[in-house]
Design a protein around this motif. Structure first.
Motif, PDB file in Angstrom:
ATOM      1  N   LEU A   3     -32.942 -36.557 -12.942  1.00 57.75           N
ATOM      2  CA  LEU A   3     -33.444 -37.930 -12.969  1.00 57.75           C
ATOM      3  C   LEU A   3     -33.008 -38.716 -11.738  1.00 57.75           C
ATOM      4  CD1 LEU A   3     -32.985 -39.067 -16.689  1.00 57.75           C
ATOM      5  CD2 LEU A   3     -35.098 -38.497 -15.503  1.00 57.75           C
ATOM      6  N   ARG A   4     -31.826 -38.416 -11.219  1.00 58.19           N
ATOM      7  CA  ARG A   4     -31.309 -39.125 -10.051  1.00 58.19           C
ATOM      8  C   ARG A   4     -31.954 -38.665  -8.746  1.00 58.19           C
ATOM      9  NH1 ARG A   4     -25.114 -38.532 -11.864  1.00 58.19           N
ATOM     10  NH2 ARG A   4     -25.125 -40.124 -13.462  1.00 58.19           N
ATOM     11  N   MET A   5     -32.599 -37.508  -8.750  1.00 57.59           N
ATOM     12  CA  MET A   5     -33.197 -36.980  -7.535  1.00 57.59           C
ATOM     13  C   MET A   5     -34.490 -37.722  -7.215  1.00 57.59           C
ATOM     14  SD  MET A   5     -32.780 -32.904  -8.171  1.00 57.59           S
ATOM     15  CE  MET A   5     -32.708 -32.317  -6.489  1.00 57.59           C
ATOM     16  N   THR A   6     -34.760 -37.876  -5.936  1.00 59.97           N
ATOM     17  CA  THR A   6     -36.050 -38.439  -5.540  1.00 59.97           C
ATOM     18  C   THR A   6     -37.104 -37.350  -5.651  1.00 59.97           C
ATOM     19  OG1 THR A   6     -35.834 -37.819  -3.209  1.00 59.97           O
ATOM     20  CG2 THR A   6     -34.893 -39.956  -3.873  1.00 59.97           C
ATOM     21  N   ASN A   7     -38.351 -37.743  -5.622  1.00 59.70           N
ATOM     22  CA  ASN A   7     -39.444 -36.771  -5.683  1.00 59.70           C
ATOM     23  C   ASN A   7     -39.306 -35.744  -4.560  1.00 59.70           C
ATOM     24  OD1 ASN A   7     -40.392 -38.324  -7.775  1.00 59.70           O
ATOM     25  ND2 ASN A   7     -42.045 -39.248  -6.603  1.00 59.70           N
ATOM     26  N   TYR A   8     -39.012 -36.233  -3.367  1.00 56.89           N
ATOM     27  CA  TYR A   8     -38.880 -35.339  -2.215  1.00 56.89           C
ATOM     28  C   TYR A   8     -37.728 -34.355  -2.408  1.00 56.89           C
ATOM     29  CZ  TYR A   8     -38.708 -33.856   2.651  1.00 56.89           C
ATOM     30  OH  TYR A   8     -38.712 -33.102   3.797  1.00 56.89           O
ATOM     31  N   GLU A   9     -36.615 -34.809  -2.964  1.00 57.55           N
ATOM     32  CA  GLU A   9     -35.477 -33.912  -3.208  1.00 57.55           C
ATOM     33  C   GLU A   9     -35.834 -32.838  -4.230  1.00 57.55           C
ATOM     34  OE1 GLU A   9     -31.613 -36.784  -2.403  1.00 57.55           O
ATOM     35  OE2 GLU A   9     -32.678 -36.967  -4.302  1.00 57.55           O
ATOM     36  N   ILE A  10     -36.612 -33.193  -5.234  1.00 52.28           N
ATOM     37  CA  ILE A  10     -37.035 -32.208  -6.236  1.00 52.28           C
ATOM     38  C   ILE A  10     -37.910 -31.143  -5.573  1.00 52.28           C
ATOM     39  CG2 ILE A  10     -38.454 -31.851  -8.298  1.00 52.28           C
ATOM     40  CD1 ILE A  10     -37.457 -34.660  -9.227  1.00 52.28           C
ATOM     41  N   LEU A  11     -38.835 -31.575  -4.735  1.00 56.20           N
ATOM     42  CA  LEU A  11     -39.695 -30.617  -4.042  1.00 56.20           C
ATOM     43  C   LEU A  11     -38.898 -29.718  -3.111  1.00 56.20           C
ATOM     44  CD1 LEU A  11     -42.773 -32.851  -3.104  1.00 56.20           C
ATOM     45  CD2 LEU A  11     -42.567 -31.237  -5.010  1.00 56.20           C
ATOM     46  N   ARG A  12     -37.863 -30.259  -2.468  1.00 55.76           N
ATOM     47  CA  ARG A  12     -37.098 -29.529  -1.452  1.00 55.76           C
ATOM     48  C   ARG A  12     -35.915 -28.732  -2.008  1.00 55.76           C
ATOM     49  NH1 ARG A  12     -37.573 -29.944   4.354  1.00 55.76           N
ATOM     50  NH2 ARG A  12     -35.494 -29.180   4.071  1.00 55.76           N
ATOM     51  N   LYS A  13     -35.698 -28.755  -3.324  1.00 53.79           N
ATOM     52  CA  LYS A  13     -34.595 -27.971  -3.894  1.00 53.79           C
ATOM     53  C   LYS A  13     -34.713 -26.527  -3.425  1.00 53.79           C
ATOM     54  CE  LYS A  13     -35.279 -28.437  -8.214  1.00 53.79           C
ATOM     55  NZ  LYS A  13     -35.276 -28.455  -9.664  1.00 53.79           N
ATOM     56  N   PRO A  14     -33.565 -25.869  -3.196  1.00 53.52           N
ATOM     57  CA  PRO A  14     -33.644 -24.459  -2.777  1.00 53.52           C
ATOM     58  C   PRO A  14     -34.433 -23.619  -3.781  1.00 53.52           C
ATOM     59  CG  PRO A  14     -31.394 -25.277  -2.578  1.00 53.52           C
ATOM     60  CD  PRO A  14     -32.186 -26.340  -3.292  1.00 53.52           C
ATOM     61  N   ILE A  15     -35.189 -22.682  -3.257  1.00 50.71           N
ATOM     62  CA  ILE A  15     -36.003 -21.805  -4.073  1.00 50.71           C
ATOM     63  C   ILE A  15     -35.092 -20.907  -4.910  1.00 50.71           C
ATOM     64  CG2 ILE A  15     -37.691 -19.932  -3.996  1.00 50.71           C
ATOM     65  CD1 ILE A  15     -38.714 -22.781  -3.240  1.00 50.71           C
ATOM     66  N   GLN A  16     -35.401 -20.782  -6.181  1.00 48.64           N
ATOM     67  CA  GLN A  16     -34.613 -19.969  -7.101  1.00 48.64           C
ATOM     68  C   GLN A  16     -35.189 -18.549  -7.164  1.00 48.64           C
ATOM     69  OE1 GLN A  16     -31.724 -21.300  -8.411  1.00 48.64           O
ATOM     70  NE2 GLN A  16     -32.368 -22.868  -6.947  1.00 48.64           N
ATOM     71  N   PRO A  17     -34.363 -17.575  -7.528  1.00 45.12           N
ATOM     72  CA  PRO A  17     -34.839 -16.184  -7.570  1.00 45.12           C
ATOM     73  C   PRO A  17     -36.111 -15.988  -8.395  1.00 45.12           C
ATOM     74  CG  PRO A  17     -32.459 -16.228  -7.830  1.00 45.12           C
ATOM     75  CD  PRO A  17     -32.931 -17.669  -7.861  1.00 45.12           C
ATOM     76  N   ASN A  18     -36.234 -16.696  -9.510  1.00 41.23           N
ATOM     77  CA  ASN A  18     -37.416 -16.513 -10.358  1.00 41.23           C
ATOM     78  C   ASN A  18     -38.676 -17.166  -9.781  1.00 41.23           C
ATOM     79  OD1 ASN A  18     -36.480 -19.149 -10.827  1.00 41.23           O
ATOM     80  ND2 ASN A  18     -37.275 -19.162 -12.903  1.00 41.23           N
ATOM     81  N   GLU A  19     -38.554 -17.898  -8.678  1.00 39.35           N
ATOM     82  CA  GLU A  19     -39.705 -18.533  -8.044  1.00 39.35           C
ATOM     83  C   GLU A  19     -40.248 -17.707  -6.869  1.00 39.35           C
ATOM     84  OE1 GLU A  19     -39.009 -23.257  -8.488  1.00 39.35           O
ATOM     85  OE2 GLU A  19     -37.585 -22.239  -7.165  1.00 39.35           O
ATOM     86  N   ILE A  20     -39.518 -16.645  -6.517  1.00 40.96           N
ATOM     87  CA  ILE A  20     -39.869 -15.853  -5.338  1.00 40.96           C
ATOM     88  C   ILE A  20     -40.645 -14.605  -5.717  1.00 40.96           C
ATOM     89  CG2 ILE A  20     -38.926 -14.426  -3.475  1.00 40.96           C
ATOM     90  CD1 ILE A  20     -36.655 -16.377  -3.205  1.00 40.96           C
ATOM     91  N   GLU A  21     -41.618 -14.311  -4.891  1.00 45.00           N
ATOM     92  CA  GLU A  21     -42.366 -13.056  -4.957  1.00 45.00           C
ATOM     93  C   GLU A  21     -42.125 -12.365  -3.612  1.00 45.00           C
ATOM     94  OE1 GLU A  21     -47.069 -12.235  -4.550  1.00 45.00           O
ATOM     95  OE2 GLU A  21     -46.459 -13.630  -6.131  1.00 45.00           O
ATOM     96  N   TRP A  22     -41.602 -11.148  -3.641  1.00 47.60           N
ATOM     97  CA  TRP A  22     -41.354 -10.396  -2.410  1.00 47.60           C
ATOM     98  C   TRP A  22     -42.547  -9.491  -2.131  1.00 47.60           C
ATOM     99  CZ3 TRP A  22     -37.184 -11.071   0.769  1.00 47.60           C
ATOM    100  CH2 TRP A  22     -36.146 -11.860   0.270  1.00 47.60           C
ATOM    101  N   ARG A  23     -43.021  -9.516  -0.897  1.00 45.15           N
ATOM    102  CA  ARG A  23     -44.176  -8.705  -0.515  1.00 45.15           C
ATOM    103  C   ARG A  23     -43.854  -7.846   0.706  1.00 45.15           C
ATOM    104  NH1 ARG A  23     -48.870 -13.260  -0.393  1.00 45.15           N
ATOM    105  NH2 ARG A  23     -48.633 -13.992  -2.527  1.00 45.15           N
ATOM    106  N   VAL A  24     -44.533  -6.725   0.778  1.00 48.11           N
ATOM    107  CA  VAL A  24     -44.398  -5.848   1.944  1.00 48.11           C
ATOM    108  C   VAL A  24     -45.176  -6.474   3.097  1.00 48.11           C
ATOM    109  CG1 VAL A  24     -44.984  -3.596   2.904  1.00 48.11           C
ATOM    110  CG2 VAL A  24     -44.059  -3.766   0.580  1.00 48.11           C
ATOM    111  N   GLN A  25     -44.483  -6.622   4.222  1.00 49.06           N
ATOM    112  CA  GLN A  25     -45.137  -7.124   5.423  1.00 49.06           C
ATOM    113  C   GLN A  25     -45.589  -5.973   6.314  1.00 49.06           C
ATOM    114  OE1 GLN A  25     -42.725  -9.273   8.363  1.00 49.06           O
ATOM    115  NE2 GLN A  25     -44.335 -10.835   8.382  1.00 49.06           N
TER     116      GLN A  25
END
Length: 183
Positions: A25-47
């Motif tokens: 609740l104390r975070m600004t909208n921008y801070e919520i968007l910029r939070k570090p990416i969590q492991p469950n949010e990442i998809e790893w792909r072969v480059q």
């Protein structure tokens, strides 16, 4: 002692850690968007796969983008629209409701090889979200390679990638190159 908060979300009672709720609740909208990416949010792909090694890169999942915008602005405080782009791709316009009206940003992506239209839509959303600060931290990730040449990221290394992500978020990981040996 840990306090929990029971809240009603879409007629469902959800248990939430009280301090996490208050800090969000104390975070600004921008801070919520910029939070570090969590492991469950990442998809790893072969480059690429050559020279006996497979290079993999992290991408944010499109559902994670939507969740970030819901958390920051509520479901009614943002919107996305899509249009065909150059006959082979999709342009996304992502808009958020600010105090003085709507703020919009655009980015596009080519259709993808797998599920071409859906892939283009998802990729253009993710690229557009980066303009709002979502997942920019992924650009600072180390070069990650897996021993051997493969077409897909093996499931058995996912736990190690999750640990690396957590350590990066906590500032405990500073390597610029990671070689993962298959067990």
């Amino acid at each position: 002692m840990q306090f929990v908060l029971l809240i009603c979300v879409n007629l469902t009672i959800v248990q939430v850690d009280y301090m996490t709720f208050i800090n969000t609740l104390r975070m600004t909208n921008y801070e919520i968007l910029r939070k570090p990416i969590q492991p469950n949010e990442i998809e790893w792909r072969v480059q690429s796969a050559k020279g006996g090694k497979t290079t993999i890169v992290p991408y944010i999942q499109s559902r994670a983008v939507m969740n970030r915008f819901d958390d920051a602005f509520g479901p009614e405080g943002w919107q996305d629209t899509y249009r065909e782009w150059k006959g082979k791709g999709v342009m996304c316009t992502l808009s958020v409701k600010g105090e003085d009206g709507w703020i919009s940003k655009e980015d596009g992506a080519d259709d993808t090889a797998i599920e071409s239209t859906k892939g283009g839509i998802s990729d253009s959303l993710k690229r557009c979200a980066v303009k709002f600060g979502v997942a920019r931290d992924l650009y600072d990730y180390p070069l990650v390679q897996i021993e051997g040449e493969m077409r897909f990221v093996p499931r058995e290394i996912r736990g190690r990638l999750d640990q690396m992500t957590t350590m990066i978020n906590e500032g405990q990981f500073t390597q610029q190159y990671v070689l993962i040996k298959k067990q």
